[in-house]
Design a protein around this motif. Structure first.
Motif, PDB file in Angstrom:
ATOM      1  N   GLN A 158      37.852 -30.727  10.101  1.00  0.00           N
ATOM      2  CA  GLN A 158      36.993 -31.627   9.327  1.00  0.00           C
ATOM      3  C   GLN A 158      37.660 -32.088   8.041  1.00  0.00           C
ATOM      4  O   GLN A 158      37.358 -33.159   7.535  1.00  0.00           O
ATOM      5  CB  GLN A 158      35.681 -30.933   8.989  1.00  0.00           C
ATOM      6  N   ASP A 159      38.537 -31.267   7.499  1.00  0.00           N
ATOM      7  CA  ASP A 159      39.221 -31.596   6.256  1.00  0.00           C
ATOM      8  C   ASP A 159      40.704 -31.810   6.555  1.00  0.00           C
ATOM      9  O   ASP A 159      41.565 -31.082   6.073  1.00  0.00           O
ATOM     10  CB  ASP A 159      39.017 -30.471   5.247  1.00  0.00           C
ATOM     11  N   ALA A 160      40.994 -32.810   7.380  1.00  0.00           N
ATOM     12  CA  ALA A 160      42.349 -33.050   7.870  1.00  0.00           C
ATOM     13  C   ALA A 160      43.287 -33.509   6.753  1.00  0.00           C
ATOM     14  O   ALA A 160      42.857 -33.927   5.675  1.00  0.00           O
ATOM     15  CB  ALA A 160      42.312 -34.088   8.976  1.00  0.00           C
ATOM     16  N   ALA A 161      44.573 -33.450   7.035  1.00  0.00           N
ATOM     17  CA  ALA A 161      45.608 -33.827   6.083  1.00  0.00           C
ATOM     18  C   ALA A 161      45.450 -35.279   5.630  1.00  0.00           C
ATOM     19  O   ALA A 161      45.096 -36.146   6.424  1.00  0.00           O
ATOM     20  CB  ALA A 161      46.979 -33.630   6.719  1.00  0.00           C
ATOM     21  N   SER A 162      45.719 -35.515   4.334  1.00  0.00           N
ATOM     22  CA  SER A 162      45.575 -36.878   3.815  1.00  0.00           C
ATOM     23  C   SER A 162      46.332 -37.049   2.503  1.00  0.00           C
ATOM     24  O   SER A 162      46.687 -36.080   1.841  1.00  0.00           O
ATOM     25  CB  SER A 162      44.100 -37.207   3.582  1.00  0.00           C
ATOM     26  N   ILE A 163      46.552 -38.308   2.172  1.00  0.00           N
ATOM     27  CA  ILE A 163      47.110 -38.710   0.881  1.00  0.00           C
ATOM     28  C   ILE A 163      46.197 -39.796   0.352  1.00  0.00           C
ATOM     29  O   ILE A 163      45.764 -40.664   1.104  1.00  0.00           O
ATOM     30  CB  ILE A 163      48.511 -39.317   1.012  1.00  0.00           C
ATOM     31  N   GLU A 164      45.937 -39.754  -0.937  1.00  0.00           N
ATOM     32  CA  GLU A 164      45.053 -40.757  -1.525  1.00  0.00           C
ATOM     33  C   GLU A 164      45.595 -41.171  -2.888  1.00  0.00           C
ATOM     34  O   GLU A 164      46.055 -40.340  -3.659  1.00  0.00           O
ATOM     35  CB  GLU A 164      43.650 -40.176  -1.679  1.00  0.00           C
ATOM     36  N   ILE A 165      45.549 -42.459  -3.139  1.00  0.00           N
ATOM     37  CA  ILE A 165      45.852 -42.975  -4.470  1.00  0.00           C
ATOM     38  C   ILE A 165      44.624 -43.750  -4.932  1.00  0.00           C
ATOM     39  O   ILE A 165      44.091 -44.578  -4.196  1.00  0.00           O
ATOM     40  CB  ILE A 165      47.135 -43.852  -4.495  1.00  0.00           C
ATOM     41  N   VAL A 202      54.195 -48.450 -10.702  1.00  0.00           N
ATOM     42  CA  VAL A 202      55.454 -48.292  -9.969  1.00  0.00           C
ATOM     43  C   VAL A 202      55.760 -46.808  -9.756  1.00  0.00           C
ATOM     44  O   VAL A 202      56.104 -46.378  -8.649  1.00  0.00           O
ATOM     45  CB  VAL A 202      56.611 -48.997 -10.706  1.00  0.00           C
ATOM     46  N   LYS A 203      55.603 -46.017 -10.800  1.00  0.00           N
ATOM     47  CA  LYS A 203      55.820 -44.571 -10.690  1.00  0.00           C
ATOM     48  C   LYS A 203      54.822 -43.954  -9.716  1.00  0.00           C
ATOM     49  O   LYS A 203      55.175 -43.092  -8.904  1.00  0.00           O
ATOM     50  CB  LYS A 203      55.701 -43.912 -12.056  1.00  0.00           C
ATOM     51  N   SER A 204      53.591 -44.397  -9.768  1.00  0.00           N
ATOM     52  CA  SER A 204      52.551 -43.885  -8.874  1.00  0.00           C
ATOM     53  C   SER A 204      52.864 -44.197  -7.414  1.00  0.00           C
ATOM     54  O   SER A 204      52.654 -43.357  -6.539  1.00  0.00           O
ATOM     55  CB  SER A 204      51.197 -44.483  -9.246  1.00  0.00           C
ATOM     56  N   LEU A 205      53.355 -45.397  -7.155  1.00  0.00           N
ATOM     57  CA  LEU A 205      53.705 -45.763  -5.782  1.00  0.00           C
ATOM     58  C   LEU A 205      54.895 -44.950  -5.271  1.00  0.00           C
ATOM     59  O   LEU A 205      54.962 -44.616  -4.078  1.00  0.00           O
ATOM     60  CB  LEU A 205      53.983 -47.256  -5.677  1.00  0.00           C
ATOM     61  N   LYS A 206      55.813 -44.591  -6.149  1.00  0.00           N
ATOM     62  CA  LYS A 206      56.932 -43.730  -5.745  1.00  0.00           C
ATOM     63  C   LYS A 206      56.434 -42.338  -5.386  1.00  0.00           C
ATOM     64  O   LYS A 206      56.882 -41.731  -4.411  1.00  0.00           O
ATOM     65  CB  LYS A 206      57.973 -43.651  -6.859  1.00  0.00           C
ATOM     66  N   ILE A 207      55.497 -41.814  -6.162  1.00  0.00           N
ATOM     67  CA  ILE A 207      54.900 -40.511  -5.863  1.00  0.00           C
ATOM     68  C   ILE A 207      54.156 -40.589  -4.536  1.00  0.00           C
ATOM     69  O   ILE A 207      54.264 -39.691  -3.696  1.00  0.00           O
ATOM     70  CB  ILE A 207      53.968 -40.062  -7.000  1.00  0.00           C
ATOM     71  N   PHE A 208      53.417 -41.672  -4.331  1.00  0.00           N
ATOM     72  CA  PHE A 208      52.673 -41.878  -3.084  1.00  0.00           C
ATOM     73  C   PHE A 208      53.634 -41.906  -1.888  1.00  0.00           C
ATOM     74  O   PHE A 208      53.357 -41.314  -0.846  1.00  0.00           O
ATOM     75  CB  PHE A 208      51.868 -43.176  -3.179  1.00  0.00           C
ATOM     76  N   ARG A 242      56.614 -40.453  -1.748  1.00  0.00           N
ATOM     77  CA  ARG A 242      57.130 -39.093  -1.582  1.00  0.00           C
ATOM     78  C   ARG A 242      56.123 -38.224  -0.829  1.00  0.00           C
ATOM     79  O   ARG A 242      56.469 -37.498   0.105  1.00  0.00           O
ATOM     80  CB  ARG A 242      57.458 -38.484  -2.949  1.00  0.00           C
ATOM     81  N   PHE A 243      54.856 -38.307  -1.219  1.00  0.00           N
ATOM     82  CA  PHE A 243      53.804 -37.554  -0.539  1.00  0.00           C
ATOM     83  C   PHE A 243      53.634 -38.024   0.906  1.00  0.00           C
ATOM     84  O   PHE A 243      53.354 -37.220   1.800  1.00  0.00           O
ATOM     85  CB  PHE A 243      52.477 -37.670  -1.287  1.00  0.00           C
ATOM     86  N   SER A 244      53.824 -39.328   1.150  1.00  0.00           N
ATOM     87  CA  SER A 244      53.712 -39.861   2.516  1.00  0.00           C
ATOM     88  C   SER A 244      54.780 -39.259   3.418  1.00  0.00           C
ATOM     89  O   SER A 244      54.501 -38.867   4.557  1.00  0.00           O
ATOM     90  CB  SER A 244      53.835 -41.380   2.514  1.00  0.00           C
ATOM     91  N   ARG A 261      67.311 -39.676   7.207  1.00  0.00           N
ATOM     92  CA  ARG A 261      68.269 -40.753   6.944  1.00  0.00           C
ATOM     93  C   ARG A 261      67.664 -41.816   6.028  1.00  0.00           C
ATOM     94  O   ARG A 261      68.386 -42.531   5.352  1.00  0.00           O
ATOM     95  CB  ARG A 261      68.711 -41.385   8.243  1.00  0.00           C
ATOM     96  N   ALA A 262      66.349 -41.945   5.983  1.00  0.00           N
ATOM     97  CA  ALA A 262      65.696 -42.976   5.178  1.00  0.00           C
ATOM     98  C   ALA A 262      65.752 -42.673   3.690  1.00  0.00           C
ATOM     99  O   ALA A 262      65.496 -43.526   2.868  1.00  0.00           O
ATOM    100  CB  ALA A 262      64.239 -43.136   5.604  1.00  0.00           C
ATOM    101  N   ARG A 263      66.087 -41.463   3.326  1.00  0.00           N
ATOM    102  CA  ARG A 263      66.136 -41.096   1.909  1.00  0.00           C
ATOM    103  C   ARG A 263      67.230 -41.787   1.242  1.00  0.00           C
ATOM    104  O   ARG A 263      67.855 -42.306   0.716  1.00  0.00           O
ATOM    105  CB  ARG A 263      66.342 -39.588   1.743  1.00  0.00           C
TER     106      ARG A 263
END
Length: 125
Positions: free
Chosen positions: A46-53, A80-86, A88-90, A123-125
Motif C-alpha cells: 500500500q505504501d509503495a516506492a515513490s519520489i515526489e517533488i 535547478v538544484k532540486s531537479l538534480k536531486i530529483f 538522483r533519487f529517480s 553508463r548514463a552517469r
C-alpha cells in the motif's frame, strides 16, 4: 525557455521519467501544477516506492521512499538544484526496482532484461 517552477519543467521531468523508467514495469508518473510523483504501482504494498517533488512558496521539497524502510527528504529554494536531486533519487529508485524485478530466473545462467538495464544506468552517469 527558462524553467521557473515545476509546471514549466513538466516536459523535462517527463523525459527523465521516460529515459529511466521505460523498461521498468509498473511505474507511473503524476504531473500536477505544484508537484510531480513517480511511483511504483504495487498491489501488494500500500505504501509503495515513490519520489515526489513539491513546490510551496518557492521552496522545493524532494522526498524519496523506497517502499520498505528508507526515507530521504531534501529541500532547496533553487529549482535547478532540486531537479538534480530529483534525478538522483529517480536513478536510485530505478536501481532498487531493478533489484526487486531481477530476482533469479529458473535458469540462473540466463541474464534478465533488468540486469542489462543496470549496465545502461551506470553508463548514463
Amino acid at each position: 525557455m527558462i524553467s521557473t517552477n515545476i509546471k514549466s519543467s513538466h516536459f523535462k521531468i517527463e523525459n527523465l521519467f521516460k529515459s529511466i523508467f521505460s523498461d521498468i514495469p509498473n511505474t507511473s508518473i503524476v504531473l500536477n501544477d505544484t508537484s510531480v510523483i513517480i511511483q511504483h504501482d504495487d498491489a501488494t504494498n500500500q505504501d509503495a516506492a515513490s519520489i515526489e517533488i513539491t513546490e510551496t512558496a518557492n521552496i522545493y521539497k524532494i522526498t524519496y521512499w523506497d517502499g520498505y524502510s528508507l526515507a530521504e527528504e531534501e529541500e532547496s529554494n533553487n529549482l535547478v538544484k532540486s531537479l538534480k536531486i530529483f534525478k538522483r533519487f529517480s536513478k536510485k529508485l530505478a536501481k532498487n526496482l531493478i533489484k526487486i524485478w531481477s530476482k533469479p530466473a529458473q535458469n540462473p545462467g540466463t541474464p534478465t532484461m533488468y540486469q542489462n538495464l543496470t549496465v545502461r544506468l551506470y553508463r548514463a552517469r
